[in-house]
Motif scaffolding. Structure first.
Motif, PDB file in Angstrom:
ATOM      1  N   GLN A  52      15.448 -37.935  -0.349  1.00 47.06           N
ATOM      2  CA  GLN A  52      14.868 -39.274  -0.525  1.00 47.06           C
ATOM      3  C   GLN A  52      15.958 -40.313  -0.736  1.00 47.06           C
ATOM      4  N   ARG A  53      16.922 -40.005  -1.584  1.00 47.66           N
ATOM      5  CA  ARG A  53      18.021 -40.942  -1.848  1.00 47.66           C
ATOM      6  C   ARG A  53      18.878 -41.161  -0.620  1.00 47.66           C
ATOM      7  N   ASN A  54      19.086 -40.103   0.164  1.00 50.77           N
ATOM      8  CA  ASN A  54      19.933 -40.213   1.358  1.00 50.77           C
ATOM      9  C   ASN A  54      19.367 -41.207   2.377  1.00 50.77           C
ATOM     10  N   LYS A  55      18.072 -41.471   2.343  1.00 49.91           N
ATOM     11  CA  LYS A  55      17.469 -42.441   3.261  1.00 49.91           C
ATOM     12  C   LYS A  55      18.017 -43.837   3.029  1.00 49.91           C
ATOM     13  N   ASN A  56      18.589 -44.077   1.837  1.00 49.07           N
ATOM     14  CA  ASN A  56      19.116 -45.406   1.504  1.00 49.07           C
ATOM     15  C   ASN A  56      20.535 -45.613   1.989  1.00 49.07           C
ATOM     16  N   HIS A 116      25.898 -41.703  -4.161  1.00 48.59           N
ATOM     17  CA  HIS A 116      26.643 -41.415  -2.942  1.00 48.59           C
ATOM     18  C   HIS A 116      25.807 -40.470  -2.081  1.00 48.59           C
ATOM     19  N   PHE A 117      26.035 -40.512  -0.783  1.00 50.88           N
ATOM     20  CA  PHE A 117      25.331 -39.646   0.156  1.00 50.88           C
ATOM     21  C   PHE A 117      25.591 -38.179  -0.183  1.00 50.88           C
ATOM     22  N   ASN A 118      24.532 -37.357  -0.195  1.00 49.64           N
ATOM     23  CA  ASN A 118      24.613 -35.911  -0.439  1.00 49.64           C
ATOM     24  C   ASN A 118      25.271 -35.541  -1.767  1.00 49.64           C
ATOM     25  N   GLU A 119      25.047 -36.348  -2.798  1.00 49.54           N
ATOM     26  CA  GLU A 119      25.599 -36.078  -4.124  1.00 49.54           C
ATOM     27  C   GLU A 119      24.542 -36.423  -5.164  1.00 49.54           C
ATOM     28  N   LEU A 120      24.425 -35.590  -6.216  1.00 50.45           N
ATOM     29  CA  LEU A 120      23.457 -35.892  -7.259  1.00 50.45           C
ATOM     30  C   LEU A 120      23.944 -35.371  -8.606  1.00 50.45           C
TER      31      LEU A 120
END
Length: 163
Positions: free
Chosen positions: A158-162, A129-133
């Motif tokens: 990096q993940r948020n780019k998706n 999910h956006f802004n979650e890790l």
């Protein structure tokens, strides 16, 4: 504990038995955490034997998980193996706000304002999910080693780019 080793097949590929897993986790932890570092742990920490926990470097702040029982947490606090225990906290690192807790969730304080959620519990199985890790050491991002906040931040960006 032994069930952790057999719960996920990736662990069995890395370690042959519980002793190897424990020794590997201690070695990985101490390779990146010095005695004076602050470690924010996202829970399910009290599964481990006090003997194992006593070997870990750093000042540990524990965000309580579902397997962190009060009697064990109090024992670790009294021996100063952990320095603080809470259900959740808000912190600011690298110019960003973070909400930290054991459980993942769909809404957290500050989400709409860009606050990032750091959690554990799911062992890396929760859909991104956006802004979650999930920052547990058994996720693909951590490779069984605690992550520095700069690594956590880079991974999230990096993940948020998706999204």
């Amino acid at each position: 504990h032994e069930r952790c080793l057999f719960m996920m097949p990736e662990r069995q590929k890395k370690w042959n038995n519980l002793q190897e897993m424990n020794e590997g986790l201690i070695k990985n932890w101490n390779s990146v955490v010095s005695k004076n570092d602050t470690v924010i742990h996202v829970g399910d920490f009290c599964f481990y034997d006090v003997e194992i926990i006593s070997q870990l470097n750093g000042n540990i702040e524990l965000h309580l998980g579902n397997h962190d029982h009060k009697s064990q947490v109090n024992k670790l606090l009294s021996k100063k193996y952990i320095h603080h225990a809470c259900n959740y906290s808000g912190r600011r690192f690298l110019g960003k706000n973070f909400h930290i807790q054991h459980w993942p969730c769909d809404n957290w304080p500050g989400k709409e304002d860009g606050t990032i959620l750091l959690h554990g519990h799911t062992h890396g199985t929760r859909k991104a999910h956006f802004n979650e890790l999930d920052v547990g050491v058994d996720t693909k991002y951590a490779n069984y080693t605690p992550m520095e906040i700069s690594q956590v931040h880079r991974t999230i960006m990096q993940r948020n780019k998706n999204f």
